[in-house]
Design a protein around this motif. Structure first.
Motif, PDB file in Angstrom:
ATOM      1  N   GLN A  65       0.841  -1.210   0.000  1.00 57.85           N
ATOM      2  CA  GLN A  65       0.000   0.000   0.000  1.00 57.85           C
ATOM      3  C   GLN A  65       0.874   1.257   0.000  1.00 57.85           C
ATOM      4  O   GLN A  65       0.669   2.172  -0.783  1.00 57.85           O
ATOM      5  N   THR A  66       1.867   1.252   0.909  1.00 55.50           N
ATOM      6  CA  THR A  66       2.747   2.411   1.013  1.00 55.50           C
ATOM      7  C   THR A  66       3.462   2.665  -0.307  1.00 55.50           C
ATOM      8  O   THR A  66       3.513   3.797  -0.791  1.00 55.50           O
ATOM      9  N   THR A  67       4.014   1.586  -0.878  1.00 56.03           N
ATOM     10  CA  THR A  67       4.775   1.733  -2.114  1.00 56.03           C
ATOM     11  C   THR A  67       3.904   2.346  -3.200  1.00 56.03           C
ATOM     12  O   THR A  67       4.336   3.256  -3.910  1.00 56.03           O
ATOM     13  N   ALA A  68       2.678   1.836  -3.323  1.00 59.27           N
ATOM     14  CA  ALA A  68       1.807   2.337  -4.380  1.00 59.27           C
ATOM     15  C   ALA A  68       1.622   3.835  -4.251  1.00 59.27           C
ATOM     16  O   ALA A  68       1.779   4.581  -5.224  1.00 59.27           O
ATOM     17  N   GLN A  69       1.328   4.288  -3.034  1.00 59.62           N
ATOM     18  CA  GLN A  69       1.055   5.719  -2.872  1.00 59.62           C
ATOM     19  C   GLN A  69       2.293   6.558  -3.087  1.00 59.62           C
ATOM     20  O   GLN A  69       2.284   7.529  -3.838  1.00 59.62           O
ATOM     21  N   ILE A  70       3.387   6.176  -2.407  1.00 63.91           N
ATOM     22  CA  ILE A  70       4.546   7.069  -2.390  1.00 63.91           C
ATOM     23  C   ILE A  70       5.233   7.099  -3.748  1.00 63.91           C
ATOM     24  O   ILE A  70       5.711   8.144  -4.183  1.00 63.91           O
ATOM     25  N   SER A  71       5.265   5.960  -4.460  1.00 68.96           N
ATOM     26  CA  SER A  71       5.931   6.003  -5.758  1.00 68.96           C
ATOM     27  C   SER A  71       5.151   6.893  -6.734  1.00 68.96           C
ATOM     28  O   SER A  71       5.750   7.579  -7.561  1.00 68.96           O
ATOM     29  N   ARG A  72       3.821   6.927  -6.604  1.00 69.27           N
ATOM     30  CA  ARG A  72       3.027   7.858  -7.428  1.00 69.27           C
ATOM     31  C   ARG A  72       3.439   9.304  -7.168  1.00 69.27           C
ATOM     32  O   ARG A  72       3.667  10.091  -8.084  1.00 69.27           O
ATOM     33  N   PHE A  73       3.507   9.633  -5.860  1.00 70.79           N
ATOM     34  CA  PHE A  73       3.839  11.017  -5.509  1.00 70.79           C
ATOM     35  C   PHE A  73       5.248  11.360  -5.967  1.00 70.79           C
ATOM     36  O   PHE A  73       5.497  12.448  -6.483  1.00 70.79           O
ATOM     37  N   MET A  74       6.163  10.397  -5.770  1.00 73.08           N
ATOM     38  CA  MET A  74       7.550  10.636  -6.156  1.00 73.08           C
ATOM     39  C   MET A  74       7.625  10.891  -7.660  1.00 73.08           C
ATOM     40  O   MET A  74       8.298  11.828  -8.104  1.00 73.08           O
ATOM     41  N   ARG A  75       6.898  10.075  -8.438  1.00 75.17           N
ATOM     42  CA  ARG A  75       6.928  10.221  -9.883  1.00 75.17           C
ATOM     43  C   ARG A  75       6.389  11.595 -10.288  1.00 75.17           C
ATOM     44  O   ARG A  75       6.994  12.307 -11.098  1.00 75.17           O
ATOM     45  N   ALA A  76       5.246  11.980  -9.701  1.00 76.98           N
ATOM     46  CA  ALA A  76       4.648  13.265 -10.063  1.00 76.98           C
ATOM     47  C   ALA A  76       5.582  14.419  -9.713  1.00 76.98           C
ATOM     48  O   ALA A  76       5.767  15.351 -10.505  1.00 76.98           O
ATOM     49  N   ALA A  77       6.198  14.337  -8.513  1.00 77.45           N
ATOM     50  CA  ALA A  77       7.085  15.425  -8.095  1.00 77.45           C
ATOM     51  C   ALA A  77       8.303  15.502  -8.998  1.00 77.45           C
ATOM     52  O   ALA A  77       8.736  16.599  -9.390  1.00 77.45           O
ATOM     53  N   MET A  78       8.860  14.339  -9.363  1.00 73.33           N
ATOM     54  CA  MET A  78      10.019  14.339 -10.266  1.00 73.33           C
ATOM     55  C   MET A  78       9.643  14.921 -11.616  1.00 73.33           C
ATOM     56  O   MET A  78      10.395  15.701 -12.201  1.00 73.33           O
ATOM     57  N   LEU A  79       8.474  14.541 -12.130  1.00 74.20           N
ATOM     58  CA  LEU A  79       8.052  15.042 -13.439  1.00 74.20           C
ATOM     59  C   LEU A  79       7.923  16.557 -13.422  1.00 74.20           C
ATOM     60  O   LEU A  79       8.327  17.240 -14.364  1.00 74.20           O
ATOM     61  N   ASP A  80       7.345  17.083 -12.326  1.00 76.45           N
ATOM     62  CA  ASP A  80       7.221  18.536 -12.205  1.00 76.45           C
ATOM     63  C   ASP A  80       8.581  19.201 -12.299  1.00 76.45           C
ATOM     64  O   ASP A  80       8.761  20.211 -12.977  1.00 76.45           O
ATOM     65  N   ASN A  81       9.549  18.623 -11.581  1.00 72.10           N
ATOM     66  CA  ASN A  81      10.844  19.286 -11.483  1.00 72.10           C
ATOM     67  C   ASN A  81      11.704  19.089 -12.721  1.00 72.10           C
ATOM     68  O   ASN A  81      12.496  19.958 -13.057  1.00 72.10           O
ATOM     69  N   LEU A  82      11.531  17.931 -13.401  1.00 69.59           N
ATOM     70  CA  LEU A  82      12.376  17.665 -14.568  1.00 69.59           C
ATOM     71  C   LEU A  82      12.123  18.665 -15.684  1.00 69.59           C
ATOM     72  O   LEU A  82      12.975  18.870 -16.547  1.00 69.59           O
ATOM     73  N   LYS A  83      10.932  19.294 -15.690  1.00 73.19           N
ATOM     74  CA  LYS A  83      10.617  20.248 -16.749  1.00 73.19           C
ATOM     75  C   LYS A  83      11.103  21.656 -16.427  1.00 73.19           C
ATOM     76  O   LYS A  83      10.949  22.566 -17.236  1.00 73.19           O
ATOM     77  N   GLN A  84      11.676  21.851 -15.221  1.00 66.76           N
ATOM     78  CA  GLN A  84      12.026  23.204 -14.808  1.00 66.76           C
ATOM     79  C   GLN A  84      13.272  23.705 -15.540  1.00 66.76           C
ATOM     80  O   GLN A  84      14.087  22.933 -16.022  1.00 66.76           O
ATOM     81  N   ASP A  85      13.395  25.038 -15.518  1.00 64.26           N
ATOM     82  CA  ASP A  85      14.519  25.648 -16.226  1.00 64.26           C
ATOM     83  C   ASP A  85      15.864  25.309 -15.588  1.00 64.26           C
ATOM     84  O   ASP A  85      16.865  25.162 -16.281  1.00 64.26           O
ATOM     85  N   TYR A  86      15.865  25.184 -14.260  1.00 66.43           N
ATOM     86  CA  TYR A  86      17.160  24.968 -13.617  1.00 66.43           C
ATOM     87  C   TYR A  86      17.775  23.632 -14.036  1.00 66.43           C
ATOM     88  O   TYR A  86      18.989  23.464 -14.010  1.00 66.43           O
ATOM     89  N   VAL A  87      16.904  22.683 -14.444  1.00 66.87           N
ATOM     90  CA  VAL A  87      17.435  21.403 -14.898  1.00 66.87           C
ATOM     91  C   VAL A  87      18.154  21.599 -16.231  1.00 66.87           C
ATOM     92  O   VAL A  87      19.248  21.072 -16.447  1.00 66.87           O
ATOM     93  N   ARG A  88      17.540  22.411 -17.106  1.00 66.89           N
ATOM     94  CA  ARG A  88      18.190  22.674 -18.399  1.00 66.89           C
ATOM     95  C   ARG A  88      19.527  23.383 -18.167  1.00 66.89           C
ATOM     96  O   ARG A  88      20.545  23.046 -18.781  1.00 66.89           O
ATOM     97  N   THR A  89      19.530  24.339 -17.232  1.00 62.24           N
ATOM     98  CA  THR A  89      20.770  25.040 -16.919  1.00 62.24           C
ATOM     99  C   THR A  89      21.836  24.063 -16.426  1.00 62.24           C
ATOM    100  O   THR A  89      22.987  24.118 -16.877  1.00 62.24           O
ATOM    101  N   ALA A  90      21.412  23.166 -15.532  1.00 72.25           N
ATOM    102  CA  ALA A  90      22.380  22.219 -14.983  1.00 72.25           C
ATOM    103  C   ALA A  90      22.956  21.354 -16.089  1.00 72.25           C
ATOM    104  O   ALA A  90      24.167  21.100 -16.127  1.00 72.25           O
ATOM    105  N   ARG A  91      22.083  20.927 -17.020  1.00 77.17           N
ATOM    106  CA  ARG A  91      22.587  20.103 -18.125  1.00 77.17           C
ATOM    107  C   ARG A  91      23.486  20.934 -19.030  1.00 77.17           C
ATOM    108  O   ARG A  91      24.525  20.468 -19.492  1.00 77.17           O
ATOM    109  N   ALA A  92      23.077  22.195 -19.252  1.00 77.30           N
ATOM    110  CA  ALA A  92      23.820  23.049 -20.185  1.00 77.30           C
ATOM    111  C   ALA A  92      25.226  23.317 -19.685  1.00 77.30           C
ATOM    112  O   ALA A  92      26.165  23.451 -20.458  1.00 77.30           O
ATOM    113  N   LYS A  93      25.400  23.405 -18.364  1.00 80.39           N
ATOM    114  CA  LYS A  93      26.747  23.680 -17.891  1.00 80.39           C
ATOM    115  C   LYS A  93      27.561  22.400 -17.761  1.00 80.39           C
ATOM    116  O   LYS A  93      28.648  22.401 -17.204  1.00 80.39           O
ATOM    117  N   GLY A  94      27.002  21.283 -18.273  1.00 76.45           N
ATOM    118  CA  GLY A  94      27.811  20.090 -18.452  1.00 76.45           C
ATOM    119  C   GLY A  94      27.833  19.133 -17.292  1.00 76.45           C
ATOM    120  O   GLY A  94      28.702  18.277 -17.213  1.00 76.45           O
TER     121      GLY A  94
END
Lengths: 335, 323
Positions: A212-241
């Motif tokens: 039960q715990t895994t089902a809930q928390i992995s959903r939240f983790m996935r959603a939170a990661m997806l939100d952050n992966l689209k942010q500009d700071y991620v592109r900046t981090a990748r851009a600086k190598g």
């Protein structure tokens, strides 16, 4: 932050009072006589005396106030006495179970370790499994792994613990004979073999709750990661190598953990509630199973105290979640 | 001068729309069709609903009829690996220890479980939506209603459910009869304890929508509050309500089964899926299928409802529609 914490702590008091009042009134309104088990040969006037001895003759508000005093004043004194060897609580009336005629808190303290080991361990196991799944399925969104993860979390949401429990028992105890189907709480860990037995008997209840715990928390983790992966700071981090590893683990994960940590804190009381069923299935004699016993025995003080403990858990973990959110995320300011 | 009259370019020449107008629900359906899980979930839910509703017209055995000579039949498929198993085509899913037919019980039990699920879900939605609408629309009520919602959210739900069902079963059963009384009680307690999320979602959406221009226009045209709520606001918040309704259906089915499993649900001769599962647990070593069949029925129903909800959420969200 400190003022916010203090304000929330003060606000928690009326909340708890309100919850205790609701539980109390619910039990008061309920028909059900603690004298129902007393033999019919006992004359009515004796029964009346017994009722008064249990404190039942008095008006409702007096009963409620007395219960409050018992829970908030006398029980902490008992705890204090136990810890420091003082005798503040000498001769004071504690919350007494109608079933066993012993203090409710003592029984709860005896049973709490069983619940805590099973529930606590399952929660930790669930989180440890959930977080990597969430990270990877967000990083490879719509990949095969993500699809499978989504499907498994859906199953985790959909299969109730009272089915996974017997299912695991049928497979692993009956067919394969790997694990015992009943949790033996008298078992003591003394050497390696008894430790192995302890691990074996804990695997199934822990896995049922962890699903039960895994089902809930992995959903939240996935959603939170997806939100952050689209942010500009991620592109900046990748851009600086920076390497992908550093980008994902250091930059994105740390930011994504903020909502997940609060969800983890908020989920703790819920897992205690879910443990009621798991404890019944695997016959763990924790507080959940005790609540069910007390309910069937019409033991109202016990039912009330355990429900109230659950309420305290919920209120305090809500508070912890709010405070954690403020500490972890500097953008959140409560003042 | 009439010769060089300016003609619009070709793209601007059409006087009628090139395609017929599309309704919102057609768009929703088009998006929904692409979600395979949701389609399968929806059709399975439809199948199981029809099955429990009309199944007893096809399979006409009485689920409560005791036939002690035909007790402990195994399901027909056990014959595949165990030639000596006690099977028979007159009981395709076997019988229990009192000889009651399992298939008939699954149908009857499913009817109860689904009825409780739907009724509790509708009650939850009615309570949640009305509290959400009142809190969102009337500013004076907002503070008090939302504090109340917060308070109810911090109640320990499962213990309270157990307490309420155990303690109030006698009077309700005395007043309405054992089955109807329990039905009212279980639906009531599930409804009263699970409306909070819906109320919060609806309130949030109403707060956003009531500041929009179309509500202002409606108010300027003299529409009453009642008219604004029913004509303009409620249709707009239908999609979150529908999504949380599917969630509510799933939780209601699970909660009812959990109560039955813990032994505080319907009376003992009245089959529900949770009850069948609970009754089968003591003898699951010899008859694992008695645990599996109702358990699979519950899980598949809930799984299909969850997938349906997932698909609805995608289909009703205009931002991802059309992808």
């Amino acid at each position: 932050m400190l003022t916010f914490t203090i304000r929330r702590l003060i606000l928690a008091i009326p909340t708890l009072l309100f919850i205790s009042l609701i539980i109390f009134l619910l039990l008061q309104l309920a028909p059900g006589d603690p004298m129902a088990q007393v033999p019919l040969t006992v004359p009515p006037e004796v029964k009346q005396k017994m009722r008064e001895a249990l404190g039942l003759g008095q008006p409702i508000h007096v009963q409620y106030l007395k219960w409050l005093v018992q829970v908030f004043w006398i029980e902490p004194q008992v705890l204090f006495d136990y810890l420091f060897g003082t005798d503040f609580s000498e001769g004071k009336l504690r919350v007494i179970s109608w079933q066993t005629r012993s203090p409710v808190m003592d029984i709860i303290i005896q049973r709490l370790p069983q619940t805590l080991t099973v529930v606590g361990l399952s929660y930790i196991v669930g989180i440890i499994i959930a977080i990597p799944i969430g990270i990877y399925s967000a990083y490879r969104q719509y990949s095969l792994f993500d699809q499978a993860g989504t499907f498994i979390t859906m199953i985790g949401f959909s299969i109730p613990p009272f089915f996974t429990g017997p299912l695991l028992i049928v497979i692993f105890s009956v067919q394969l004979g790997w694990f015992p189907s009943i949790y033996d709480t008298t078992h003591r860990v003394t050497d390696w073999e008894s430790f192995v037995y302890q691990v074996k008997q804990m695997i199934m209840p822990v896995m049922v709750l962890a699903l039960q715990t895994t089902a809930q928390i992995s959903r939240f983790m996935r959603a939170a990661m997806l939100d952050n992966l689209k942010q500009d700071y991620v592109r900046t981090a990748r851009a600086k190598g920076l390497s992908e590893r550093v980008v994902v683990i250091t930059h994105v994960l740390r930011n994504s953990m903020i909502p997940v940590v609060t969800v983890i804190a908020l989920g703790v009381p819920g897992i205690f509630g879910g443990a009621i069923i798991t404890e019944v299935v695997f016959k763990v004699n924790g507080i959940g199973a005790y609540l069910i016993d007390a309910l069937f025995a019409n033991d109202l003080p016990t039912v009330m105290t355990i429900s109230f403990i659950f309420a305290i858990l919920i209120v305090s973990f809500n508070l912890i979640a709010d405070i954690l959110y403020g500490i972890l995320d500097p953008r959140i300011r409560y003042d | 001068m009439t010769d060089n009259e300016i003609k619009p370019i070709a793209a601007l020449q059409d006087s009628v729309p090139s395609a017929p107008p599309r309704s919102q629900w057609k768009d929703v359906w088009d998006q929904f069709k692409h979600h395979k899980g949701a389609l399968m979930g929806g059709s399975f839910l439809l199948f199981i609903t029809l099955g429990v509703l009309f199944g007893d017209l096809i399979w006409q055995l009485d689920p409560k009829k005791l036939d002690i000579r035909a007790k402990d039949f195994r399901p027909i498929y056990t014959a595949i690996w165990d030639g000596d198993a006690k099977v028979g085509w007159n009981h395709p899913l076997g019988t229990d220890n009192l000889g009651r037919d399992h298939l008939a019980q699954i149908i009857a039990g499913g009817r109860t479980s689904m009825a409780v699920g739907w009724a509790a879900m509708i009650l939850t939605m009615v309570i949640g939506t009305s509290i959400g609408v009142f809190a969102g629309y009337f500013r004076k009520l907002d503070g008090i209603l939302m504090r109340f919602t917060d308070l109810v959210l911090s109640l320990p739900i499962l213990p309270l459910l157990l307490v309420a069902v155990t303690l109030f079963r006698q009077p309700l059963r005395a007043n309405f009869g054992p089955e109807t009384g329990m039905f009212i009680l279980i639906v009531g307690v599930i409804g009263v304890t699970s409306w909070m999320q819906t109320a919060r979602i609806v309130r949030g959406d109403i707060l956003a929508y009531k500041e929009r221009e179309f509500v202002l226009a409606a108010r300027a045209a003299g529409t009453t509050s009642k008219g604004i709520i029913f004509r303009h606001l409620l249709p707009n918040v239908m999609s979150p309500i529908m999504v949380s309704a599917t969630l509510g259906l799933a939780t209601a089915i699970i909660t009812e089964s959990a109560l039955s499993f813990l032994g505080v649900g319907f009376p003992s001769d009245y089959p529900t899926w949770g009850k069948m599962l609970a009754d089968a647990v003591p003898r699951m070593q010899e008859f694992p299928e008695r645990v599996m069949l109702p358990g699979i029925a519950i899980s598949l129903t809930v799984l299909s409802v969850n997938y349906l909800g997932d698909g609805l959420r995608d289909a009703l969200d205009p931002r991802i529609r059309g992808r």
